[in-house]
Write an enzyme that holds these catalytic residues in place. Sequence first.
Site, mmCIF file in Angstrom:
data_model
loop_
_atom_site.group_PDB
_atom_site.id
_atom_site.type_symbol
_atom_site.label_atom_id
_atom_site.label_comp_id
_atom_site.label_asym_id
_atom_site.label_seq_id
_atom_site.Cartn_x
_atom_site.Cartn_y
_atom_site.Cartn_z
ATOM 1 C CG ASP A 234 -0.186 0.011 2.542
ATOM 2 O OD1 ASP A 234 0.823 -0.721 2.672
ATOM 3 O OD2 ASP A 234 -0.603 0.741 3.464
ATOM 4 C CD GLU B 45 4.502 0.768 6.972
ATOM 5 O OE1 GLU B 45 5.289 1.164 7.851
ATOM 6 O OE2 GLU B 45 4.143 1.482 6.000
#
Length: 384
Positions: free
Chosen positions: A91, A152
């Site tokens: 991400d 994350e």
Amino acid sequence: MSILPSDALEAALKRRDELLTLAETLVTYDTPSDDKVRCDALADELAARYAPLGTVERMNNPQGGDHLRIRVAAPGVTNEVKPVLILCHYDTVWSAGTVAQRPMYVEGDRAFGPGLYDMKVSLAMAELALHSIKEHAWPLARPVVLLLTSDEEIGSPTSRALIETTAREGNHVLVLEPPVEPDGALKTARKGIGMFNVTITGRAAHAGVEPEKGASAISELAYQILAIHALADHAAGTTTNVGIVQGGTRRNVVPAEARMEVDARAWTSAEARRLEEAFQNLRPVTPGVQVEATGSFSRPPMERTPASRQLFAEARRLGADLGLNLGEGATGGGSDGNFTAALGIPTLDGLGAPGEGAHAEHEQISISGALERMALLIMLLTHM
């Protein structure tokens, strides 16, 4: 067949064009952490790409992109040998449509693109390092487990348990986050990150007619901001930052509600505990007002330990064989390595490509640096 440092470096350098092509493919996917459809599209791509290298497990994540765990066997290595865990996330902080506006491009030894440095080039480095090891039949020192997670950048709320469970099975952890800027040092310490919300409830009244009947939540907010800032200990590297404040309804109304959001950071678990206790013990100064604090350290500190220092020393030695002068550093930002280090598992962070501009429009990597780090990863996986 044993592997020489020159072999690893040559194998990496030969993959320059392949690395850039793969990195561009990965950057083309917009993957904001909160967009499941877009994140899952890249998870599909990654699962297919890593399938020839090992066994791919896909963990369904209703709250965001699915997480991937890839297990790569080490032929000839006994079952008693614990695996090495490689941590990556796919991400980014960039919203949908960013890549269309700012596609990846190359200028000399630099490549630019949203999410390239943090950390899609690391996904490409890991894949190609494993392909090089497989193609040359170089023996892995131990089995390899890779975790490719999707959250994350927002604190790993859905992947933390997976990271911790997988890490407990392993011998040590390699985190392919960017290194320390600007010198490219590896990270053996990171600050823990605390996120706290403070809500203040007062009593409304007409500010001009009967202010004495009110109890100002905003006045209390001011006292609490000073108290929270006083919790910082700059000598210890402990910081508190009131980043968002809200309160009140009208200019002529004594405000009955106010709130703030606070970022807190600390190098040690002891300091993190001190701050958590301090927030729970906040008390109002203004009569008739209540103060409530919620939150905790969502990422524990990644403290420098003898085991992590030894892991760094081994990486530094292997890097020197490649002609690299690897330094040891620390950073105030957190990563998934905070979780594994807090479990007492030796963790080495900052193994991604050198560059600059994480989360900024000028985000970029050094191409030669990425190839050197790929060679280092090959050495780490075949020697440690």
